[in-house]
Design a protein around this motif. Structure first.
Motif, PDB file in Angstrom:
ATOM      1  N   PHE A   1      89.082  56.685 -34.180  1.00  7.38           N
ATOM      2  CA  PHE A   1      89.583  57.722 -33.283  1.00  7.38           C
ATOM      3  C   PHE A   1      89.555  57.236 -31.836  1.00  7.38           C
ATOM      4  O   PHE A   1      90.516  57.408 -31.076  1.00  7.38           O
ATOM      5  CB  PHE A   1      88.731  58.982 -33.436  1.00  7.38           C
ATOM      6  N   VAL A   2      88.440  56.597 -31.454  1.00  4.69           N
ATOM      7  CA  VAL A   2      88.283  56.116 -30.081  1.00  4.69           C
ATOM      8  C   VAL A   2      89.205  54.939 -29.798  1.00  4.69           C
ATOM      9  O   VAL A   2      89.913  54.905 -28.777  1.00  4.69           O
ATOM     10  CB  VAL A   2      86.814  55.726 -29.818  1.00  4.69           C
ATOM     11  N   GLU A   3      89.235  53.965 -30.697  1.00 12.73           N
ATOM     12  CA  GLU A   3      89.980  52.727 -30.437  1.00 12.73           C
ATOM     13  C   GLU A   3      91.495  52.920 -30.456  1.00 12.73           C
ATOM     14  O   GLU A   3      92.227  52.138 -29.847  1.00 12.73           O
ATOM     15  CB  GLU A   3      89.572  51.662 -31.454  1.00 12.73           C
TER      16      GLU A   3
ATOM     17  N   ASP B   1      87.644  70.841 -32.572  1.00 12.64           N
ATOM     18  CA  ASP B   1      87.077  71.918 -31.761  1.00 12.64           C
ATOM     19  C   ASP B   1      86.531  73.083 -32.587  1.00 12.64           C
ATOM     20  O   ASP B   1      86.769  74.252 -32.271  1.00 12.64           O
ATOM     21  CB  ASP B   1      88.128  72.436 -30.759  1.00 12.64           C
ATOM     22  N   ASN B   2      85.826  72.729 -33.642  1.00 15.67           N
ATOM     23  CA  ASN B   2      85.181  73.768 -34.457  1.00 15.67           C
ATOM     24  C   ASN B   2      83.656  73.651 -34.388  1.00 15.67           C
ATOM     25  O   ASN B   2      82.955  74.213 -35.222  1.00 15.67           O
ATOM     26  CB  ASN B   2      85.666  73.690 -35.914  1.00 15.67           C
ATOM     27  N   HIS B   3      83.161  72.883 -33.411  1.00 14.97           N
ATOM     28  CA  HIS B   3      81.721  72.683 -33.200  1.00 14.97           C
ATOM     29  C   HIS B   3      81.057  71.998 -34.400  1.00 14.97           C
ATOM     30  O   HIS B   3      79.850  72.106 -34.572  1.00 14.97           O
ATOM     31  CB  HIS B   3      81.009  74.013 -32.923  1.00 14.97           C
ATOM     32  N   LYS B   4      81.859  71.297 -35.218  1.00 13.60           N
ATOM     33  CA  LYS B   4      81.315  70.645 -36.404  1.00 13.60           C
ATOM     34  C   LYS B   4      81.877  69.236 -36.520  1.00 13.60           C
ATOM     35  O   LYS B   4      83.074  69.010 -36.339  1.00 13.60           O
ATOM     36  CB  LYS B   4      81.644  71.427 -37.676  1.00 13.60           C
ATOM     37  N   GLY B   5      81.004  68.279 -36.820  1.00 13.51           N
ATOM     38  CA  GLY B   5      81.410  66.966 -37.293  1.00 13.51           C
ATOM     39  C   GLY B   5      82.357  66.170 -36.445  1.00 13.51           C
ATOM     40  O   GLY B   5      82.069  65.824 -35.302  1.00 13.51           O
ATOM     41  N   ILE B   6      83.527  65.872 -37.012  1.00 14.06           N
ATOM     42  CA  ILE B   6      84.452  64.902 -36.442  1.00 14.06           C
ATOM     43  C   ILE B   6      85.804  65.551 -36.140  1.00 14.06           C
ATOM     44  O   ILE B   6      85.987  66.757 -36.337  1.00 14.06           O
ATOM     45  CB  ILE B   6      84.645  63.709 -37.407  1.00 14.06           C
ATOM     46  N   VAL B   7      86.743  64.722 -35.688  1.00 12.39           N
ATOM     47  CA  VAL B   7      88.112  65.168 -35.422  1.00 12.39           C
ATOM     48  C   VAL B   7      89.070  64.246 -36.170  1.00 12.39           C
ATOM     49  O   VAL B   7      88.954  63.020 -36.079  1.00 12.39           O
ATOM     50  CB  VAL B   7      88.438  65.120 -33.908  1.00 12.39           C
TER      51      VAL B   7
ATOM     52  N   VAL C   1      89.324  60.106 -46.988  1.00 18.51           N
ATOM     53  CA  VAL C   1      90.698  59.930 -46.505  1.00 18.51           C
ATOM     54  C   VAL C   1      91.188  61.202 -45.810  1.00 18.51           C
ATOM     55  O   VAL C   1      91.770  61.148 -44.719  1.00 18.51           O
ATOM     56  CB  VAL C   1      91.624  59.549 -47.679  1.00 18.51           C
ATOM     57  N   ALA C   2      90.937  62.351 -46.430  1.00 19.84           N
ATOM     58  CA  ALA C   2      91.376  63.622 -45.847  1.00 19.84           C
ATOM     59  C   ALA C   2      90.742  63.848 -44.479  1.00 19.84           C
ATOM     60  O   ALA C   2      91.396  64.329 -43.541  1.00 19.84           O
ATOM     61  CB  ALA C   2      91.033  64.777 -46.792  1.00 19.84           C
ATOM     62  N   GLY C   3      89.465  63.495 -44.331  1.00 23.63           N
ATOM     63  CA  GLY C   3      88.775  63.671 -43.058  1.00 23.63           C
ATOM     64  C   GLY C   3      89.352  62.809 -41.954  1.00 23.63           C
ATOM     65  O   GLY C   3      89.530  63.259 -40.818  1.00 23.63           O
ATOM     66  N   VAL C   4      89.642  61.548 -42.257  1.00 27.21           N
ATOM     67  CA  VAL C   4      90.239  60.658 -41.258  1.00 27.21           C
ATOM     68  C   VAL C   4      91.574  61.212 -40.794  1.00 27.21           C
ATOM     69  O   VAL C   4      91.895  61.223 -39.602  1.00 27.21           O
ATOM     70  CB  VAL C   4      90.411  59.231 -41.818  1.00 27.21           C
ATOM     71  N   ILE C   5      92.373  61.698 -41.735  1.00 31.54           N
ATOM     72  CA  ILE C   5      93.721  62.160 -41.393  1.00 31.54           C
ATOM     73  C   ILE C   5      93.691  63.469 -40.609  1.00 31.54           C
ATOM     74  O   ILE C   5      94.337  63.597 -39.564  1.00 31.54           O
ATOM     75  CB  ILE C   5      94.583  62.347 -42.655  1.00 31.54           C
ATOM     76  N   ALA C   6      92.930  64.454 -41.098  1.00 30.97           N
ATOM     77  CA  ALA C   6      93.156  65.804 -40.567  1.00 30.97           C
ATOM     78  C   ALA C   6      91.915  66.662 -40.418  1.00 30.97           C
ATOM     79  O   ALA C   6      92.014  67.889 -40.472  1.00 30.97           O
ATOM     80  CB  ALA C   6      94.175  66.525 -41.464  1.00 30.97           C
TER      81      ALA C   6
END
Length: 427
Positions: A164-166, A233-239, A224-229
């Motif tokens: 996400f950062v890179e 801004d739900n105060h949880k985990g990742i984006v 895979v689903a997490g990386v994609i989507a």
């Protein structure tokens, strides 16, 4: 005469209902049988399956009374398969109609004492057979064991997301978040109750079994689903790279008790691809691969002809020529940490990627599966800006706007979206 017509119609209606009960039962049998198929023994065979359109007069064929949208095994297909099984001594493991190809496809078990290659040679000469091939195995491209874990968002782990950062995804999301872009993820199951995936997964399809709990416990599809989507801004985990995209998850791969990684086969993947053909999914993520396969190649060709953006993971050995990386038009993705890659292969982060895990957790994982997921997410950002973008133009935008990051050339979401927006704004 009216009474006779009524009786005939009633009989046909009952027979039609029996057909649907049988079709549903066959689907359940297919799902339960997938994990028990043997790629060293079984054959995939297809026969023509023409289905006549519903007739409008009494006394028509039995299939004429099938409700609109029904597509199962027609009488011709059933008769042909019965003849073939009897002629060659084959046992049917499971069957499924593939409407897009107009065939009924079955997995057949070769009898003891017979050499499969010999049977396939005989079947290839049989005019009743549309396709005959070995059942083949496929695998997802991610490490079996997760690696140890060492603004503008309120998601607590966003700064730990290398990919996400890179790729400058945060900057890209100021311009596009993949709003409404439909992505088909053909993979294992995924954790539908994960707090970062709730609302992101629109529908699910299990092509392997009917075990809902196993679907939710599957790691690879969840990652895979997490990386994609993953939600933002739900105060949880990742984006996720495209947090406003819509996912459809097709479980075609499963975890065998004796193996650490997930596996698929020709049959389950064919069912998944055939199902995707009947949807409006613009992107198809295939973080998996294996040998070239005639049946899968036909279905993949249809998806590409329909203008889908198909994203595939480069095999761990870096070679091309198998499924799905062998088809012209597929966007193949390697991990940017790899030293060399074939021409026109896209590079994306794939090492120590923080993403969602079953049970509401998060952990790091690696592999070209994750690299492909990053590219599918970026593709969604681009399609939200330019919905008519085709696969060739998509690859060109990704390659032309790749940037050096940490000494490695890899896709850059912000640069790609900005370049496309500028092009769209030009007269």
């Amino acid at each position: 005469m009216k009474q006779r017509a009524f009786v005939l119609a009633a009989v046909f209606a009952v027979w039609g209902a029996c057909l649907h009960v049988s079709a549903a039962a066959a689907a359940d049998h297919t799902a339960n049988a997938a994990a028990g198929m043997n790629s060293q023994r079984d054959i995939v065979l297809a026969v023509a399956n023409p289905i006549e359109p519903p007739a409008t007069h009494a006394g028509s064929s039995l299939l004429g009374y099938a409700p609109t949208g029904y597509y199962g095994a027609g009488q011709r297909a059933v008769s042909t398969l019965n003849e073939l099984k009897q002629s060659y001594g084959l046992h049917e493991v499971a069957g499924w109609p593939i409407k897009a190809l107009g065939v009924y496809c079955v997995v057949l078990e070769t009898p003891p004492g017979m050499v499969r290659d010999d049977v396939l040679k005989q079947l290839a000469k049989d005019r009743r057979v549309q396709l005959a091939q070995p059942l083949q195995d496929y695998a997802v491209y991610a490490d079996a064991t997760p690696a140890p874990s060492t603004q503008q968002y309120n998601d607590p782990y966003v700064n730990l997301q290398r990919g996400f950062v890179e790729t400058d995804a945060a900057m890209a999301q100021r311009m596009s978040q993949g709003q409404g872009v439909h992505i088909a993820v053909v993979d294992t199951g995924a954790d539908l109750t994960h707090p970062d995936l709730q609302g992101r997964i629109h529908d699910t399809h299990n092509m392997v079994d009917d075990d809902a709990s196993a679907f939710d416990r599957d790691h690879h599809g969840t990652e895979v689903a997490g990386v994609i989507a993953a939600d933002a801004d739900n105060h949880k985990g990742i984006v996720g790279i495209a947090p406003k995209a819509v996912l459809s998850v097709y479980k075609a791969c499963w975890y065998a008790p004796s193996s650490g990684g997930a596996h698929c086969n020709s049959f389950t993947l064919a069912k998944a691809l055939a199902a995707v053909i009947d949807t409006d999914a613009r992107i198809v993520n295939l973080s998996l691969g294996g040998p070239a396969d005639p049946l899968l190649d036909k279905l993949l060709a249809q998806l590409l002809e329909q203008g889908r953006i198909v994203v595939a993971a480069l095999p761990p050995d870096g070679s091309l020529g198998g499924f799905p990386d062998n088809a012209p038009g597929v966007i193949v993705v390697r991990t940017s940490e790899t030293s060399t890659a074939p021409p026109n292969v896209v590079s994306a982060p794939g090492k120590d990627i923080l993403t969602t895990q079953p049970g509401g957790g998060y952990d790091f994982t690696s592999g070209s599966s994750m690299a492909a997921a990053h590219v599918s997410g970026i593709a969604a950002l681009l399609l939200a800006v330019a919905p008519k973008l085709d696969a060739a133009s998509m690859r060109e935008v990704l390659l032309r706007n790749s940037k050096m990051s940490g000494g490695m050339l890899q896709v850059n979401a912000a640069a790609a979206v900005a370049a496309l927006r500028e092009k769209q704004a030009s007269p």
